[in-house]
Each structure stands twice: as C-alpha cells, then as structure tokens.
Design an enzyme around this catalytic site. Sequence first.
Site, mmCIF file in Angstrom:
data_model
loop_
_atom_site.group_PDB
_atom_site.id
_atom_site.type_symbol
_atom_site.label_atom_id
_atom_site.label_comp_id
_atom_site.label_asym_id
_atom_site.label_seq_id
_atom_site.Cartn_x
_atom_site.Cartn_y
_atom_site.Cartn_z
ATOM 1 N N ARG A 10 -11.436 -3.697 1.491
ATOM 2 C CA ARG A 10 -12.723 -4.361 1.326
ATOM 3 C C ARG A 10 -13.616 -3.988 2.509
ATOM 4 O O ARG A 10 -13.135 -3.592 3.568
ATOM 5 C CB ARG A 10 -12.548 -5.880 1.274
ATOM 6 N N LYS A 18 -8.626 -10.991 3.173
ATOM 7 C CA LYS A 18 -9.021 -12.099 2.307
ATOM 8 C C LYS A 18 -7.855 -13.059 2.128
ATOM 9 O O LYS A 18 -6.712 -12.635 1.941
ATOM 10 C CB LYS A 18 -9.468 -11.563 0.945
ATOM 11 N N HIS A 30 -17.478 -1.846 -2.309
ATOM 12 C CA HIS A 30 -16.381 -2.311 -3.153
ATOM 13 C C HIS A 30 -16.093 -1.334 -4.293
ATOM 14 O O HIS A 30 -14.987 -1.321 -4.827
ATOM 15 C CB HIS A 30 -16.698 -3.698 -3.707
ATOM 16 N N ARG A 79 -13.202 0.737 -3.440
ATOM 17 C CA ARG A 79 -11.929 0.010 -3.621
ATOM 18 C C ARG A 79 -11.520 0.031 -5.095
ATOM 19 O O ARG A 79 -10.345 0.219 -5.418
ATOM 20 C CB ARG A 79 -12.095 -1.418 -3.113
ATOM 21 N N HIS A 89 -3.649 -8.281 -3.574
ATOM 22 C CA HIS A 89 -3.917 -9.263 -4.615
ATOM 23 C C HIS A 89 -2.773 -10.271 -4.699
ATOM 24 O O HIS A 89 -1.602 -9.892 -4.663
ATOM 25 C CB HIS A 89 -4.076 -8.591 -5.987
ATOM 26 N N TYR A 131 -7.909 -3.172 -13.825
ATOM 27 C CA TYR A 131 -8.123 -1.730 -13.702
ATOM 28 C C TYR A 131 -7.536 -0.946 -14.869
ATOM 29 O O TYR A 131 -7.865 0.225 -15.055
ATOM 30 C CB TYR A 131 -7.575 -1.227 -12.360
#
Length: 291
Positions: free
Chosen positions: A139, A164, A235, A238, A261, A270
């Site tokens: 990120r 994150k 982003h 990414r 994640h 994705y």
Amino acid sequence: MDTINPAVTPLRQRMLEDMRLRKLDPRTQVAYIRAVRKLAAYLHRSPDTASVEDLRNFQLHLVDTGTSPMTLNATQTGLRFFFDVTLQRVDLMARMHPVKLPHKVPVVLSVQETTRLIAAATNVKHQAALSVAYGAGLRASEVIGLKVTDVDSQRMTLRVEQGKGRKDRYAMLSPVLLQRLRTWWRIANAQGRMRPGGWLFPGLDPADPLTPRQLNRAIHAAADAAGIDKRVSTHTLRHGFATHLLERKVDIRVIQVLLGHKRLETTAIYTHVATDLLREVIGPLEPLPPS
C-alpha cells in the site's frame, strides 16, 4: 497528567481519551470526531442528547443530501464508537444500519502498461517507490513507511512494520526490485539525502518520509507521460501485483499472505480481473481438446 484543552469540551475530551486508550490511528480519530461534529451540526445541540429517532432522521438527512455510501458507513462507524464506547448507550444506534456498497472490480494495468508507467516516472526515487508498490504489492502508506533497515537482501524480504490493522509482515523482494533499490540508495546516499537507518524514500527534508500525496502525484504524472488513460493510483500497482501473480498460477492463499489480507474473500476479488485466466477457460461453444 493530561490537561484538558480549554477549547475542547469535556465530552470531546472524553471521546479523545477513549480513542487514545484503544490506540486508534490518528486518521481514524479525526474521522470519528468529524462524524460526531456532523451530528451536532444537524441537531444544533450537544450530540449526547440525541435520541434513536434523531439518529434515524440524521441518516435520512445524509441520504437525501447525496452522501456517498462509503461516507455514510464511515459516519456511522464514528457515531457507533461515540455512543457505544464514550456514552455507553448501545441502544441508541439500534436503527442505524450500514449501507451496502456497490461491488466494483479494481482497475488493473497489463504487465506491459505497468512497465511503461514505472519507466515513465520522472526520477529514480519515484521509479523505485512505484517499483516497490508493484513488485512487493505494498500500500502507499507501507511504501513510504519503509526504512533502509527494512530491506533484507540476505533473506530477500521487505519488512513492513505496522501495516494496515497494525500488523507487521514480510513482503517479497525480487532480484530486480533489489537492484532498483540499490541504484536509488547509491544516488540518494551520494547526494546526502539517505540517512543511516532513515527513510528509504525521504521527502524534501530527509527527516520526513515521502507523503502519500506526493507518491500519488508521481504515479499520475507517470501515467500521463506513458500515455495511459486508465484511472490509476498507487493502489492500482498493488492490484496489478496480485492479479499478475494469480495469472502466473501463484496460489491465491500465498497472495493473501503477501498482501497482508485477513480474509481470503478479500483476495478472491482478483479472480474477477485475472483476464489471462479467463482466456484459458474453454467456453461451452468450443470443442473440447482430444484427451
């Protein structure tokens, strides 16, 4: 002992303390305070006097004034903290319901477009930073938060500290990416901009890191120079990292770990944009190959 700022009401001070106790990110704290201020402005009185009906009417007001679903949910999250934690009145949010966000697939550049974009960056620092965003799937906040000591050339990893969700993790460091980082380090070190143990991508003042806004401006300029008319941000790189790995048959659970994640469902989006995989599917109108 902390003293109360005369310009801050005791109620807001209490909320600030509650957020500090839970070590909420400063940006989250600002968003929560903004949500409560919106409610107070709507009520024209102190927000702690709100009733269930007031909150329901406030949500209707936000909807009727064209507030986006994302902002609606963000406002509700801030108010929920205020009423549930600071006021300890869980019942007041009973009729406030989150809005379902529209499902959108991310914009993904092809490998060729991504290569052109990074090459079009105006300087070596921006090329290296965008290469990290794409080559390691980081990120924007994680790219600019890297320090020189986070690059481990022995284990070929990048240490992402407090990404994150306040989680540490390791990201992949490919030989090509390592070479670009070494090139950038040599240039910055020769210019006296790279401090020992300092930021990998320092700003104008080496004591400060590059900002997300500066990084986003760099990618927009690079996209214009490369003739890419798709809507891009840091982003986007990414997204490309995850999609292109998936198209190379990398296990989606490995991609989940690399992206940091928490849920596999987040990574699974994705599969909707991995066009190389779609092209490999034999449609029902096509004859099956001989076995």
